[in-house]
Design a protein around this motif. Structure first.
Motif, PDB file in Angstrom:
ATOM      1  N   ARG A  54      22.267  -0.819 -18.322  1.00 28.26           N
ATOM      2  CA  ARG A  54      21.981  -1.485 -19.597  1.00 28.26           C
ATOM      3  C   ARG A  54      22.726  -0.848 -20.768  1.00 28.26           C
TER       4      ARG A  54
ATOM      5  N   HIS B  29      24.717  -4.935 -20.297  1.00 27.65           N
ATOM      6  CA  HIS B  29      24.202  -5.915 -19.332  1.00 27.65           C
ATOM      7  C   HIS B  29      22.676  -5.807 -19.278  1.00 27.65           C
ATOM      8  N   PRO B  30      21.925  -6.857 -19.640  1.00 31.04           N
ATOM      9  CA  PRO B  30      20.460  -6.765 -19.751  1.00 31.04           C
ATOM     10  C   PRO B  30      19.724  -6.999 -18.442  1.00 31.04           C
ATOM     11  N   TYR B  31      20.199  -6.440 -17.341  1.00 30.40           N
ATOM     12  CA  TYR B  31      19.549  -6.685 -16.050  1.00 30.40           C
ATOM     13  C   TYR B  31      18.273  -5.873 -15.949  1.00 30.40           C
ATOM     14  N   ASP B  32      17.176  -6.560 -15.695  1.00 29.25           N
ATOM     15  CA  ASP B  32      15.867  -5.944 -15.543  1.00 29.25           C
ATOM     16  C   ASP B  32      15.082  -6.806 -14.574  1.00 29.25           C
TER      17      ASP B  32
ATOM     18  N   VAL C  43      14.245  -6.427 -23.400  1.00 32.92           N
ATOM     19  CA  VAL C  43      15.036  -5.509 -22.580  1.00 32.92           C
ATOM     20  C   VAL C  43      16.140  -4.940 -23.457  1.00 32.92           C
TER      21      VAL C  43
ATOM     22  N   THR D 241      19.409  -3.103 -24.844  1.00 32.95           N
ATOM     23  CA  THR D 241      20.739  -2.806 -24.297  1.00 32.95           C
ATOM     24  C   THR D 241      21.565  -2.082 -25.359  1.00 32.95           C
TER      25      THR D 241
ATOM     26  N   GLU E 241      12.862   1.926 -24.592  1.00 35.19           N
ATOM     27  CA  GLU E 241      12.075   1.397 -23.478  1.00 35.19           C
ATOM     28  C   GLU E 241      10.646   1.931 -23.505  1.00 35.19           C
TER      29      GLU E 241
END
Length: 463
Positions: A275, A279-282, A299, A301, A317
């Protein structure tokens, strides 16, 4: 050319005066010697001849341990030219817990007590991921009570904060900022007290069980968490003040340990490291579980893709997790009195846990029933505890968003009371692949910062 096998792999060519190094065999004074401790002989001789021809002097050192979770279990091998790291490799496999293999010789419920010990800083994530996968095999995913899912989310988000606090605190301590560590660990204590109140243990809780959780939360838990919330926020604010605008801190982290999006995708890197590339992968958003799709959270980033951005993301977070915790508390109040385990008594084990005069155990009412009024209940309880429940033949894959990235669980059942196979995709294992990409070309001091930004826990690596 002469060789001997007493040193580190790839060590520097050297010659020693006869007074300090007596000739051994065909060792002659003035003849370059090369140390090797393994590898293909052709490769060793080829590299030795090339180095001698070029007059190069390579220095290979074993660095560390400098991170709390790498004492004796992670070997960093650095080839250096002065203060510059020209090659970096990490060796793993020193912990060899055998957790996955041990799980094949225990019942499905007992497996929780093994996997919770993998990443010991984030045990509740392994427990939940494993139980979610078992529930898929049992076909009871939709039968898990709402209150149990809320408790799982609450405990995981508190665990996420506790894990990030250890990362921030130990990372600061490795750079000489002891105050950062004391503040982070003081904040973590507030969370561990809550875990102890709920599960009886600070770590390795074995609290999440297939079908729900072991027991309901204490009646005053909501008040406990709400009392801890402002304290945790205050400590997070102090950490931000100490680190984020500190010129010394930024000088050590900004631009250090850079790993762009292409590198993360090629190496399978997830979590805050991914992140930090934007890239906001969660997994909580991409493939929700435990009802995460019903919670409001963002999320965070960044775009710097360096160690500094990973610190910023972990702090942010923590605030997002506190926001989720607030929503969990409201749902706990709404679902008070509801069950926390599936109704199927062929799966629900242990049954009716309560806190008695002798500590945590089965409630007196449940013991009275199975011991005095129902022989069938006693027999069933005995078989459930000693033998365990059977799981239909099949396999399941489940992922959760772990503090260090995507945690995956693959469980296989042959129809028995024990897992045929249980395998975990631990994010620390994958993320350690980035050591070379993040450290080569930087300074020796940057290796400490780069490894800390990965936040590895070797219990999950050498499972």
């Amino acid at each position: 050319m002469s060789t001997h096998t007493t040193g580190a792999p790839g060590a520097a060519p050297h010659s020693a005066p006869r007074s300090t190094r007596p000739p051994v065999g065909d060792f002659d004074e003035g003849v370059p010697s090369f140390e090797a401790s393994g590898g293909d002989w052709a490769d060793i001789t080829e590299s030795a001849v090339a180095a001698a021809a070029l007059g190069e002097e390579r220095i290979v050192v074993n660095m560390g341990p400098q991170h709390p979770s790498t004492h004796g279990v992670l070997r960093l091998m650095l080839e250096i030219d002065g203060e510059t790291v020209t090659e970096a490799r990490c060796g793993i496999g020193y912990l060899h817990t055998g957790i996955e293999k041990n799980m094949e010789f225990r019942t499905w419920t007992q497996g929780v007590t093994f996997c919770t010990r993998m990443d010991y800083l984030a045990p509740l994530f392994q427990e939940t991921a494993y139980c979610l996968a078992v529930e898929k095999l049992l076909g009871i995913t939709d039968d898990v009570p709402e209150r149990a899912s809320v408790i799982r989310v609450l405990m995981m988000e508190l665990n996420r904060i506790a894990s990030h606090l250890v990362c921030l605190g130990t990372g600061g301590n490795e750079m000489g900022a002891t105050t950062v560590m004391t503040i982070a660990f003081t904040a973590r204590e507030e969370i561990l007290r809550i875990f102890e109140a709920v599960t009886g243990l600070r770590m390795n809780n074995a609290y999440v069980r297939p079908g729900g959780v072991a027991q309901d939360v204490p009646p005053d838990l909501v008040a406990q968490v709400r009392a801890a919330d402002p304290l945790i926020r205050r400590y997070l604010g102090q950490l931000g003040d100490l680190m984020l605008a500190n010129p010394i801190f930024k000088g050590r982290l900004v631009g250090v340990g850079h790993l762009n999006l292409a590198g993360c995708m090629a190496l399978g890197i997830t979590g805050p490291v991914l992140r930090s590339t934007g890239h906001p992968y969660d997994v909580r958003k991409s493939d929700p579980y435990c009802g995460y799709e019903t919670y409001d959270f963002d999320v965070p980033t960044a775009t710097g893709a360096d160690c500094y951005d990973r610190v910023v993301l972990r702090i942010e977070e923590c605030y997002q997790s506190l926001h989720i915790v607030e929503q969990c508390l409201e749902r706990l109040e709404r679902t008070a009195g509801q069950p926390v385990m599936v109704g199927d008594r062929k799966i629900a084990w242990p049954a009716q846990l309560a806190i008695g005069g002798d500590g945590q155990g089965n409630s007196l009412e449940h013991i009275k029933e199975i011991m005095g009024t129902s022989m069938e209940a006693l027999i069933h309880h005995f078989k459930l505890v000693t033998e365990g429940f059977r799981v239909p033949v099949g396999q399941a894959w489940q992922t959760v968003e772990h503090p260090r990235g995507e945690l995956g669980v693959h469980v296989v059942s042959d129809g028995g009371t024990r897992p045929y196979r249980a395998h975990f995709r631990d994010p620390s294992f994958n993320n350690l692949q980035a050591v070379a990409a993040m450290c080569e070309g930087g300074q020796v001091a940057d290796v400490v910062v780069a490894v800390a930004s990965l936040d590895p826990v070797l219990g999950g690596v050498d499972r």
